[in-house]
Write an enzyme that holds these catalytic residues in place. Structure first.
Site, mmCIF file in Angstrom:
data_model
loop_
_atom_site.group_PDB
_atom_site.id
_atom_site.type_symbol
_atom_site.label_atom_id
_atom_site.label_comp_id
_atom_site.label_asym_id
_atom_site.label_seq_id
_atom_site.Cartn_x
_atom_site.Cartn_y
_atom_site.Cartn_z
ATOM 1 C CB ILE A 4 -0.934 0.017 1.232
ATOM 2 C CG1 ILE A 4 -1.716 -1.299 1.334
ATOM 3 C CG2 ILE A 4 -1.880 1.211 1.169
ATOM 4 C CD1 ILE A 4 -2.644 -1.577 0.189
ATOM 5 C CG ASP A 57 -22.850 6.746 -13.385
ATOM 6 O OD1 ASP A 57 -22.762 5.555 -13.014
ATOM 7 O OD2 ASP A 57 -23.918 7.253 -13.766
ATOM 8 C CG ASN A 80 -16.892 1.402 -2.026
ATOM 9 O OD1 ASN A 80 -17.238 0.688 -1.088
ATOM 10 N ND2 ASN A 80 -17.371 2.636 -2.201
ATOM 11 C CE1 TYR A 146 -26.088 -5.001 -2.873
ATOM 12 C CE2 TYR A 146 -26.194 -6.860 -1.360
ATOM 13 C CZ TYR A 146 -25.539 -5.738 -1.846
ATOM 14 O OH TYR A 146 -24.329 -5.361 -1.296
ATOM 15 C CE LYS A 150 -22.489 -6.064 -3.905
ATOM 16 N NZ LYS A 150 -21.187 -5.402 -4.155
ATOM 17 C CB THR A 181 -22.449 2.658 4.881
ATOM 18 O OG1 THR A 181 -23.184 1.596 4.237
ATOM 19 C CG2 THR A 181 -21.028 2.181 5.164
#
Length: 247
Positions: A4, A57, A80, A146, A150, A181
């Site tokens: 990283i 987008d 993400n 959903y 996924k 969130t």
């Protein structure tokens, strides 16, 4: 974190929630630059000079092509951005919900990977981090569309891991239950902090781990689905039956 430190990362959906937490975690881990991507880059909280807001987008091919043109020094791609419409499979608006979720959660990720894989190859391989979900492994009847998106994203993740191994690109799938969130704000169940998800994800990148279980829910669901899928689905059926009886 040696992989990283000094990296150049692009994080989609950076304006809030988990995306913002990824930016903060990468900064703390020593990233040299972070392209903080959002549909409205003015909403990105860029308090550090290493953060570069960009418009993206992921459902717009022109936006993805533009981002790839701008972000040629990217070494870590964090996919993400996600959409949750909380739609059962036979709900009145299920088709619309499914299309929105597939466009972002599956086709958007595919579009990003197709454009950024050659960039990562030129920059030494790097890494791709796909934020998946425990819903990738089973059908939650309350958010079935959903789960389908996924599950498709997990297949995509496994496929690109195999295809990109020869260019030394490390492909990481991140699995978690409900994260604290805005996406899960309406759900009254235990949630994992975005910081924990990010911390475990970056540790996984550093360690070369392909599948990151970001919370205890991921560990539990993985075990139950593998050991006794029938019993797990019987519980889901009971929850669905109870909900129907209340309507």
């Amino acid at each position: 974190m040696r992989k990283i430190t000094g990296c150049v990362a692009l994080v989609s959906g950076s304006n809030r929630g988990l995306g913002h937490a990824f930016c903060e975690g990468l900064l703390q881990a020593g990233a040299a630059k972070i392209y903080a991507a959002a549909r409205d880059p003015s909403r990105v909280r860029a308090r550090d000079s290493r953060v570069v807001p960009i418009k993206l987008d992921v459902t717009s091919v022109s936006d993805v092509v533009s981002a790839a043109s701008i972000c040629q020094d990217t070494t870590i791609l964090v996919n993400n951005a996600g959409v949750l419409r909380d739609s059962p499979m036979l709900a009145a608006d299920a088709e619309s919900a499914a299309r929105q979720e597939m466009e972002t959660n599956y086709f958007g990720v595919l579009s990003m990977v197709q454009r950024f894989a050659p960039i990562l190859a030129r920059n030494g391989g790097g890494a791709i981090v796909n934020v998946l979900s425990v819903a990738s492994w089973f059908t939650n009847p309350f958010m079935a569309t959903y789960s389908a998106s996924k599950a498709a994203e997990e297949v995509l993740t496994d496929a690109i891991r195999m295809q990109l191994r020869s260019q030394q690109t490390h492909v990481v799938g991140v699995y978690a239950g409900y994260i604290d969130t805005d996406m899960a704000a309406h759900i009254n169940l235990p949630k994992t902090s975005p910081q924990q998800v990010v911390g475990r994800s970056l540790t996984g990148v550093n360690a070369g781990i392909d599948r990151v279980f970001a919370d205890e829910r991921a560990i539990e669901v993985d075990h139950r689905v593998r050991i006794d899928r029938t019993a797990f689905y019987e519980e889901l059926q009971q929850r669905w039956n109870h909900a129907e009886s209340q309507n």
